[in-house]
Design a protein around this motif. Sequence first.
Motif, PDB file in Angstrom:
ATOM      1  N   SER A  54       0.848  -1.197   0.000  1.00  0.00           N
ATOM      2  CA  SER A  54       0.000   0.000   0.000  1.00  0.00           C
ATOM      3  C   SER A  54       0.881   1.245   0.000  1.00  0.00           C
ATOM      4  CB  SER A  54      -0.946   0.014   1.201  1.00  0.00           C
ATOM      5  OG  SER A  54      -0.266   0.369   2.382  1.00  0.00           O
ATOM      6  N   PRO A  55       0.507   2.252  -0.776  1.00  0.00           N
ATOM      7  CA  PRO A  55       1.311   3.475  -0.820  1.00  0.00           C
ATOM      8  C   PRO A  55       1.519   4.096   0.562  1.00  0.00           C
ATOM      9  CG  PRO A  55      -0.306   3.486  -2.580  1.00  0.00           C
ATOM     10  CD  PRO A  55      -0.617   2.300  -1.706  1.00  0.00           C
ATOM     11  N   LYS A  56       0.497   4.081   1.396  1.00  0.00           N
ATOM     12  CA  LYS A  56       0.616   4.657   2.738  1.00  0.00           C
ATOM     13  C   LYS A  56       1.671   3.915   3.549  1.00  0.00           C
ATOM     14  CE  LYS A  56      -2.044   5.735   6.873  1.00  0.00           C
ATOM     15  NZ  LYS A  56      -3.345   5.690   7.537  1.00  0.00           N
ATOM     16  N   GLN A  57       1.667   2.581   3.499  1.00  0.00           N
ATOM     17  CA  GLN A  57       2.643   1.785   4.254  1.00  0.00           C
ATOM     18  C   GLN A  57       4.052   1.977   3.691  1.00  0.00           C
ATOM     19  OE1 GLN A  57       2.213   0.372   7.052  1.00  0.00           O
ATOM     20  NE2 GLN A  57       4.001  -0.932   7.283  1.00  0.00           N
ATOM     21  N   ILE A  58       4.183   2.067   2.390  1.00  0.00           N
ATOM     22  CA  ILE A  58       5.488   2.304   1.768  1.00  0.00           C
ATOM     23  C   ILE A  58       6.030   3.659   2.207  1.00  0.00           C
ATOM     24  CG2 ILE A  58       6.689   2.684  -0.426  1.00  0.00           C
ATOM     25  CD1 ILE A  58       4.562   0.662  -1.625  1.00  0.00           C
ATOM     26  N   ARG A  59       5.191   4.686   2.155  1.00  0.00           N
ATOM     27  CA  ARG A  59       5.628   6.028   2.588  1.00  0.00           C
ATOM     28  C   ARG A  59       6.055   6.011   4.053  1.00  0.00           C
ATOM     29  NH1 ARG A  59       1.678   7.741  -1.111  1.00  0.00           N
ATOM     30  NH2 ARG A  59       0.014   7.717   0.420  1.00  0.00           N
ATOM     31  N   TYR A  60       5.302   5.304   4.889  1.00  0.00           N
ATOM     32  CA  TYR A  60       5.659   5.219   6.306  1.00  0.00           C
ATOM     33  C   TYR A  60       7.051   4.597   6.468  1.00  0.00           C
ATOM     34  CZ  TYR A  60       6.010   3.804  11.110  1.00  0.00           C
ATOM     35  OH  TYR A  60       6.483   3.617  12.385  1.00  0.00           O
TER      36      TYR A  60
END
Length: 152
Positions: free
Chosen positions: A20-26
């Motif tokens: 998920s983009p959110k998890q990758i960014r985190y």
Amino acid sequence: MIVIAHRALLDGPNIGLENSPKQIRYCLSEGIPCEIDVWYHKDQWWLGHDKPQYETTLEFLSQDGLWIHCKNLDALSLLREEGIHCFWHQEDDVTLTSWGYIWTFPMIRKLYPKSIAVLPEIGEGQWDYVKTLNITGVCTDYVNKWNSETHK
């Protein structure tokens, strides 16, 4: 040793978080490199393991810290043209990333200094064995556990 979050996971398999983009960014914001699954489909970039799932951009894929597992050959060809760190494999024992790292299939016992041991949590004794090696890194679903055990 580089510790890479497999599909951007930190504490074990989680289909709702993986790629998920959110998890990758985190992960990237915390300085944790990520292996992510990428497709190029219908003239668009996508994240997702078994199928294109999250639409993304080439700019997103150009971020430092990403180890991109191309899920189709179109993605591999286009990312290589852009100079983005990527690789492609299915069930090969090893593959070379575009930056020359040896990406290994889980449970491979013979590893070299430029190897990345993938999913050392699979296979009896593999986790502890990999910790004893002089290799470049590991790619695991359990980044937090790996870091806590190796920094004692």
